[in-house]
Design an enzyme around this catalytic site. Structure first.
Site, mmCIF file in Angstrom:
data_model
loop_
_atom_site.group_PDB
_atom_site.id
_atom_site.type_symbol
_atom_site.label_atom_id
_atom_site.label_comp_id
_atom_site.label_asym_id
_atom_site.label_seq_id
_atom_site.Cartn_x
_atom_site.Cartn_y
_atom_site.Cartn_z
ATOM 1 N N ASP A 45 1.088 -1.395 -0.369
ATOM 2 C CA ASP A 45 -0.284 0.566 0.210
ATOM 3 C C ASP A 45 1.260 1.058 -0.464
ATOM 4 O O ASP A 45 0.077 2.166 -0.259
ATOM 5 C CB ASP A 45 -0.538 0.068 1.282
ATOM 6 C CG ASP A 45 -2.203 -0.533 1.456
ATOM 7 O OD1 ASP A 45 -2.130 -1.366 -0.484
ATOM 8 O OD2 ASP A 45 -2.283 -1.555 2.346
ATOM 9 N N GLY A 46 1.643 1.039 1.031
ATOM 10 C CA GLY A 46 2.890 2.932 0.657
ATOM 11 C C GLY A 46 3.405 2.885 -0.753
ATOM 12 O O GLY A 46 4.012 4.102 -1.201
ATOM 13 N N ASN A 121 -5.273 8.750 1.636
ATOM 14 C CA ASN A 121 -6.126 6.959 2.009
ATOM 15 C C ASN A 121 -6.861 8.467 3.706
ATOM 16 O O ASN A 121 -7.780 8.314 3.585
ATOM 17 C CB ASN A 121 -4.605 6.795 3.578
ATOM 18 C CG ASN A 121 -4.081 5.609 2.816
ATOM 19 O OD1 ASN A 121 -5.008 4.698 1.693
ATOM 20 N ND2 ASN A 121 -3.268 5.292 3.699
ATOM 21 N N GLU A 122 -5.579 9.479 3.984
ATOM 22 C CA GLU A 122 -6.093 10.643 4.863
ATOM 23 C C GLU A 122 -5.657 11.744 5.108
ATOM 24 O O GLU A 122 -3.977 11.624 4.315
ATOM 25 C CB GLU A 122 -6.351 9.956 5.998
ATOM 26 C CG GLU A 122 -4.547 9.424 6.667
ATOM 27 C CD GLU A 122 -4.042 8.514 6.740
ATOM 28 O OE1 GLU A 122 -2.636 8.412 5.925
ATOM 29 O OE2 GLU A 122 -4.441 7.598 7.035
ATOM 30 N N ARG A 147 -9.370 19.026 22.371
ATOM 31 C CA ARG A 147 -8.303 19.000 22.782
ATOM 32 C C ARG A 147 -7.461 17.170 22.849
ATOM 33 O O ARG A 147 -8.293 16.816 22.999
ATOM 34 C CB ARG A 147 -7.895 19.325 24.770
ATOM 35 C CG ARG A 147 -8.157 21.173 24.740
ATOM 36 C CD ARG A 147 -8.178 21.205 25.683
ATOM 37 N NE ARG A 147 -8.231 23.228 26.029
ATOM 38 C CZ ARG A 147 -9.128 23.337 25.580
ATOM 39 N NH1 ARG A 147 -9.683 23.178 25.802
ATOM 40 N NH2 ARG A 147 -9.027 24.772 25.795
ATOM 41 N N ASP A 149 -4.478 15.228 20.779
ATOM 42 C CA ASP A 149 -3.194 14.160 20.367
ATOM 43 C C ASP A 149 -3.744 15.138 18.761
ATOM 44 O O ASP A 149 -2.700 15.559 17.798
ATOM 45 C CB ASP A 149 -3.236 12.575 20.044
ATOM 46 C CG ASP A 149 -1.950 12.288 20.686
ATOM 47 O OD1 ASP A 149 -1.970 12.811 21.806
ATOM 48 O OD2 ASP A 149 -1.093 10.855 21.256
ATOM 49 N N GLN A 221 1.446 10.094 2.792
ATOM 50 C CA GLN A 221 2.323 10.078 3.582
ATOM 51 C C GLN A 221 3.150 11.016 3.768
ATOM 52 O O GLN A 221 4.919 11.008 3.873
ATOM 53 C CB GLN A 221 3.176 8.897 2.641
ATOM 54 C CG GLN A 221 3.208 7.502 2.159
ATOM 55 C CD GLN A 221 3.124 6.762 1.004
ATOM 56 O OE1 GLN A 221 4.019 7.166 -0.115
ATOM 57 N NE2 GLN A 221 4.051 5.258 1.641
HETATM 58 P P1 NAP Z 1 3.601 1.858 7.046
HETATM 59 O O1 NAP Z 1 3.837 1.984 8.806
HETATM 60 O O2 NAP Z 1 3.591 0.702 6.065
HETATM 61 O O3 NAP Z 1 1.955 1.807 6.981
HETATM 62 C C1 NAP Z 1 1.007 0.837 8.284
HETATM 63 C C2 NAP Z 1 0.379 0.070 7.763
HETATM 64 O O4 NAP Z 1 -0.908 0.144 6.897
HETATM 65 C C3 NAP Z 1 0.978 -0.697 6.434
HETATM 66 O O5 NAP Z 1 0.945 -2.715 6.468
HETATM 67 C C4 NAP Z 1 0.084 -0.513 4.831
HETATM 68 O O6 NAP Z 1 0.166 -1.634 4.042
HETATM 69 C C5 NAP Z 1 -0.888 -0.435 5.704
HETATM 70 N N1 NAP Z 1 -2.337 0.231 4.730
HETATM 71 C C6 NAP Z 1 -1.441 1.891 4.284
HETATM 72 N N2 NAP Z 1 -2.563 2.128 3.703
HETATM 73 C C7 NAP Z 1 -3.873 1.075 4.317
HETATM 74 C C8 NAP Z 1 -5.008 1.060 3.727
HETATM 75 N N3 NAP Z 1 -6.274 2.008 3.157
HETATM 76 N N4 NAP Z 1 -5.539 -0.093 4.207
HETATM 77 C C9 NAP Z 1 -5.476 -0.178 5.013
HETATM 78 N N5 NAP Z 1 -4.281 -0.956 5.566
HETATM 79 C C10 NAP Z 1 -3.517 0.038 4.637
HETATM 80 O O7 NAP Z 1 3.522 2.911 5.825
HETATM 81 P P2 NAP Z 1 3.085 2.871 4.996
HETATM 82 O O8 NAP Z 1 2.910 2.483 4.045
HETATM 83 O O9 NAP Z 1 4.195 4.146 3.677
HETATM 84 O O10 NAP Z 1 1.382 3.600 4.181
HETATM 85 C C11 NAP Z 1 1.062 5.196 4.691
HETATM 86 C C12 NAP Z 1 -0.205 5.122 5.297
HETATM 87 O O11 NAP Z 1 0.064 4.281 6.974
HETATM 88 C C13 NAP Z 1 -1.406 6.556 6.065
HETATM 89 O O12 NAP Z 1 -1.577 6.425 5.018
HETATM 90 C C14 NAP Z 1 -1.700 5.898 7.436
HETATM 91 O O13 NAP Z 1 -2.440 5.317 6.818
HETATM 92 C C15 NAP Z 1 -1.196 4.761 7.700
HETATM 93 N N6 NAP Z 1 -0.223 5.374 9.298
HETATM 94 C C16 NAP Z 1 -1.897 4.679 10.426
HETATM 95 C C17 NAP Z 1 -0.820 4.350 11.927
HETATM 96 C C18 NAP Z 1 -1.621 3.935 12.532
HETATM 97 O O14 NAP Z 1 -2.189 3.215 12.554
HETATM 98 N N7 NAP Z 1 -1.430 4.435 14.111
HETATM 99 C C19 NAP Z 1 0.073 5.826 11.963
HETATM 100 C C20 NAP Z 1 0.984 6.517 10.571
HETATM 101 C C21 NAP Z 1 -0.067 5.956 9.317
HETATM 102 P P3 NAP Z 1 1.502 -1.726 3.308
HETATM 103 O O15 NAP Z 1 1.861 -3.098 4.099
HETATM 104 O O16 NAP Z 1 0.766 -2.658 1.849
HETATM 105 O O17 NAP Z 1 2.450 -0.599 3.126
HETATM 106 MN MN MN Z 2 3.753 0.017 3.977
#
Ligand code: NAP
Ligand code: MN
Length: 264
Positions: A45-46, A121-122, A147, A149, A221
């Site tokens: 997804d990243g 995503n968001e 108020r 995070d 990201q």
């Molecule tokens: P990452 O740290 O690898 O992402 C975290 C996980 O989210 C990975 O397993 C990724 O899948 C999965 N993911 C991404 N988009 C998704 C979706 N639409 N539905 C379900 N799972 C999803 O970082 P990244 O791969 O660059 O992804 C960025 C995304 O991470 C941000 O958009 C945000 O949504 C998420 N994120 C989550 C948290 C949290 O949950 N606390 C914190 C920061 C960011 P892959 O392993 O296939 O990449």
């Molecule tokens: Mn990822």
């Protein structure tokens, strides 16, 4: 038809991308990373988020395909051992596509300037240190003083990402809506927020106006510098993201495969 390949840095993705490029050439399909009709993202997804950002100025004409090489791969429909089937689908392509809502965030600066960005995503407004204090407007009126995070505003397909970690609902992408979820809100006798996620339809805005500077504004990201940012407006974008749909993967199956499948 012109195909672009976008891959992550891992050795497996490189190998798979090379195999894919070779198979495409053998079938006489043109590779073009500049102005492709279809972009195949090789990774997770990243990587797909990276491909979306890379081609942000062409998303109205591009259809994306996700080829999975490990990790979660919520957005990916093809496994790395399915290259022959994917190439066969591309050879018989007749423009099949499915499209999903995007999030529009408009950053408003102190001098009145506005800048719009799109997220797949968001977007997240966050306070890296200390407490974020922000006024949140819904329907054009002050709704609450937040108020905590931070606050996340997600798309339907992003609802399974950060939003889900915040206790947000999973939203079917046939709904043109965005969802706001709280990240560790403070709730006590003095401070009060709604405390639950909320979903806003197309045409309505969520406005977040931090009471102080030095907050962080992230989307997918990326990060946006917040010097002189006054408020941020969120809504369902006019633009949508297109995926080439060679075989239909039911949204709930996608959710099941990502979150339920391997748990006995
Ligand atoms: P990452 O740290 O690898 O992402 C975290 C996980 O989210 C990975 O397993 C990724 O899948 C999965 N993911 C991404 N988009 C998704 C979706 N639409 N539905 C379900 N799972 C999803 O970082 P990244 O791969 O660059 O992804 C960025 C995304 O991470 C941000 O958009 C945000 O949504 C998420 N994120 C989550 C948290 C949290 O949950 N606390 C914190 C920061 C960011 P892959 O392993 O296939 O990449
Ligand atoms: Mn990822």
């Amino acid at each position: 038809m012109r195909i672009g390949i976008y891959q992550n840095d891992g050795p497996i993705s490189h190998k798979v991308a090379d195999e894919l490029a070779l198979a495409l050439r053998q079938h006489g399909i043109a590779l073009d990373n500049k102005t492709p009709d279809v972009v195949i993202s090789v990774g997770g997804d990243g990587t797909l988020l990276g491909a979306f950002r890379h081609y942000i100025n062409q998303i109205h004409t591009i259809r994306f395909v996700g080829l999975h090489t490990g990790h979660l791969g919520f957005y990916t429909d093809w496994l790395s051992d399915e290259i022959p089937a994917l190439v066969a689908a591309l050879v018989h392509d007749n423009g099949q596509s499915v499209d999903y809502p995007l999030l529009s965030l408009t950053v408003e600066y102190d001098n009145g300037k506005r800048q719009e960005h799109l997220a797949l995503n968001e977007a997240v407004v966050k306070q890296p240190m200390g407490t974020l204090v922000a006024d949140i407007y819904l329907g054009g009126e002050l709704f609450e003083r937040f108020r905590g995070d931070g606050v996340s505003v997600s798309t339907p397909t992003g609802s399974t990402a950060y939003n889900k970690s915040n206790g947000g609902a999973v939203l079917h992408p046939n709904l043109s809506a965005i969802q706001m979820s709280e990240i560790s809100s403070l709730n006590n006798r003095v401070f009060r927020t709604l405390g639950s996620p909320l979903i806003v339809p197309k045409g309505e805005e969520i406005i977040i106006e931090p009471a102080h500077s030095n907050f962080a504004l992230m989307f997918d990201q990326g990060m946006i510098a917040t010097n002189h940012v006054k408020r941020v407006r969120f809504k369902v974008a006019e633009q949508r993201v297109h995926f080439a749909e060679y075989r239909h993967v039911n949204f709930w199956r996608r959710v099941h495969n990502s979150f339920i499948n391997d748990i006995e």
